[in-house]
Design a protein around this motif. Sequence first.
Motif, PDB file in Angstrom:
ATOM      1  N   VAL A 146      14.311  15.475  11.080  1.00 27.19           N
ATOM      2  CA  VAL A 146      15.328  14.540  10.573  1.00 27.19           C
ATOM      3  C   VAL A 146      15.116  13.106  11.036  1.00 27.19           C
ATOM      4  O   VAL A 146      15.439  12.172  10.311  1.00 27.19           O
ATOM      5  N   CYS A 147      14.554  12.927  12.213  1.00 24.22           N
ATOM      6  CA  CYS A 147      14.281  11.568  12.705  1.00 24.22           C
ATOM      7  C   CYS A 147      12.783  11.285  12.777  1.00 24.22           C
ATOM      8  O   CYS A 147      12.342  10.363  13.461  1.00 24.22           O
ATOM      9  N   GLY A 148      11.989  12.055  12.059  1.00 24.61           N
ATOM     10  CA  GLY A 148      10.544  11.878  12.031  1.00 24.61           C
ATOM     11  C   GLY A 148      10.109  10.863  10.982  1.00 24.61           C
ATOM     12  O   GLY A 148      10.929  10.279  10.268  1.00 24.61           O
ATOM     13  N   HIS A 149       8.801  10.693  10.874  1.00 24.23           N
ATOM     14  CA  HIS A 149       8.205   9.710   9.970  1.00 24.23           C
ATOM     15  C   HIS A 149       8.698   9.863   8.528  1.00 24.23           C
ATOM     16  O   HIS A 149       8.956   8.874   7.840  1.00 24.23           O
ATOM     17  N   SER A 150       8.838  11.082   8.043  1.00 24.82           N
ATOM     18  CA  SER A 150       9.292  11.330   6.666  1.00 24.82           C
ATOM     19  C   SER A 150      10.687  11.939   6.649  1.00 24.82           C
ATOM     20  O   SER A 150      11.037  12.691   5.740  1.00 24.82           O
ATOM     21  N   GLY A 151      11.489  11.599   7.638  1.00 28.48           N
ATOM     22  CA  GLY A 151      12.832  12.153   7.778  1.00 28.48           C
ATOM     23  C   GLY A 151      13.900  11.405   7.015  1.00 28.48           C
ATOM     24  O   GLY A 151      13.630  10.600   6.114  1.00 28.48           O
ATOM     25  N   SER A 152      15.126  11.644   7.390  1.00 32.00           N
ATOM     26  CA  SER A 152      16.297  11.132   6.678  1.00 32.00           C
ATOM     27  C   SER A 152      16.326   9.605   6.592  1.00 32.00           C
ATOM     28  O   SER A 152      16.518   9.036   5.517  1.00 32.00           O
ATOM     29  N   LYS A 153      16.128   8.927   7.710  1.00 32.35           N
ATOM     30  CA  LYS A 153      16.168   7.458   7.726  1.00 32.35           C
ATOM     31  C   LYS A 153      15.069   6.866   6.831  1.00 32.35           C
ATOM     32  O   LYS A 153      15.288   5.914   6.096  1.00 32.35           O
ATOM     33  N   PHE A 154      13.877   7.465   6.870  1.00 29.11           N
ATOM     34  CA  PHE A 154      12.772   7.022   6.030  1.00 29.11           C
ATOM     35  C   PHE A 154      13.139   7.130   4.549  1.00 29.11           C
ATOM     36  O   PHE A 154      12.854   6.222   3.757  1.00 29.11           O
ATOM     37  N   MET A 155      13.766   8.242   4.171  1.00 31.00           N
ATOM     38  CA  MET A 155      14.119   8.433   2.760  1.00 31.00           C
ATOM     39  C   MET A 155      15.162   7.399   2.312  1.00 31.00           C
ATOM     40  O   MET A 155      15.120   6.933   1.172  1.00 31.00           O
ATOM     41  N   ILE A 156      16.046   7.013   3.203  1.00 31.41           N
ATOM     42  CA  ILE A 156      17.056   5.996   2.873  1.00 31.41           C
ATOM     43  C   ILE A 156      16.427   4.609   2.864  1.00 31.41           C
ATOM     44  O   ILE A 156      16.562   3.861   1.888  1.00 31.41           O
ATOM     45  N   ASP A 157      15.716   4.257   3.925  1.00 33.04           N
ATOM     46  CA  ASP A 157      15.175   2.900   4.072  1.00 33.04           C
ATOM     47  C   ASP A 157      13.998   2.604   3.150  1.00 33.04           C
ATOM     48  O   ASP A 157      13.911   1.523   2.586  1.00 33.04           O
ATOM     49  N   ASP A 158      13.086   3.569   2.996  1.00 33.90           N
ATOM     50  CA  ASP A 158      11.862   3.312   2.245  1.00 33.90           C
ATOM     51  C   ASP A 158      11.901   3.791   0.796  1.00 33.90           C
ATOM     52  O   ASP A 158      11.254   3.203  -0.057  1.00 33.90           O
ATOM     53  N   TRP A 159      12.629   4.850   0.526  1.00 29.65           N
ATOM     54  CA  TRP A 159      12.678   5.388  -0.831  1.00 29.65           C
ATOM     55  C   TRP A 159      13.956   4.994  -1.567  1.00 29.65           C
ATOM     56  O   TRP A 159      14.096   5.275  -2.748  1.00 29.65           O
ATOM     57  N   GLY A 160      14.909   4.392  -0.869  1.00 32.18           N
ATOM     58  CA  GLY A 160      16.130   3.933  -1.527  1.00 32.18           C
ATOM     59  C   GLY A 160      17.169   5.001  -1.789  1.00 32.18           C
ATOM     60  O   GLY A 160      18.099   4.785  -2.574  1.00 32.18           O
ATOM     61  N   TYR A 161      17.045   6.150  -1.132  1.00 30.15           N
ATOM     62  CA  TYR A 161      18.066   7.189  -1.301  1.00 30.15           C
ATOM     63  C   TYR A 161      19.415   6.683  -0.789  1.00 30.15           C
ATOM     64  O   TYR A 161      19.466   5.910   0.172  1.00 30.15           O
ATOM     65  N   PRO A 162      20.517   7.109  -1.416  1.00 26.89           N
ATOM     66  CA  PRO A 162      21.832   6.651  -0.967  1.00 26.89           C
ATOM     67  C   PRO A 162      22.158   7.137   0.445  1.00 26.89           C
ATOM     68  O   PRO A 162      21.853   8.268   0.802  1.00 26.89           O
TER      69      PRO A 162
END
Length: 173
Positions: free
Chosen positions: A96-112
């Motif tokens: 969840v806090c890894g390179h492809s985790g939750s924050k990455f999906m929000i910050d880099d992929w634009g997920y809500p």
Amino acid sequence: MEKKIFHDFDLTAFWKDSDYARKRYISEPLTDDLIAGIEQELGYKLPASYIELMHSQNGGIPVHNGFRTTEVTTWGGKHIEIAGILGLGRTKAYSVCGHSGSKFMIDDWGYPALGVYICTSPSAGHDMVLLDYSQCGKDGEPQVVHVDQESDYKVTFVAKDFETFVRGLTTLD
């Protein structure tokens, strides 16, 4: 009397064993300090059922990877598919806090930013499963939803809570 989480569910048969899962998903065993630190970093109280599952194995690839939905999804029917469940950690790519985790999906992929993204899919990031806190607040019991990046981040209800989601995973025909 409080209902025990996964009281009649065999968690020992839940996970697939693979080198890929060990390398990319499975994080170190949980400690109270790790859980507290991850919750603080994410800003959400994680569901007891998610923590219980992570105690059985901290992330990985489940034996059953499909979930039937009441709405048609981009998977071509009334279902979704997952590739894996993110563990509680920071070092594995799919934690969840890894390179492809939750924050990455929000910050880099634009997920809500509606909660914590917990499942990858075979689409390689084009859809995700989310613990959705938008109705319950950061300390409540989140529902589980599917978010589809390819359909302008369409949110589809999946399950009322994480335990219901886990119990509903199936192998699709």
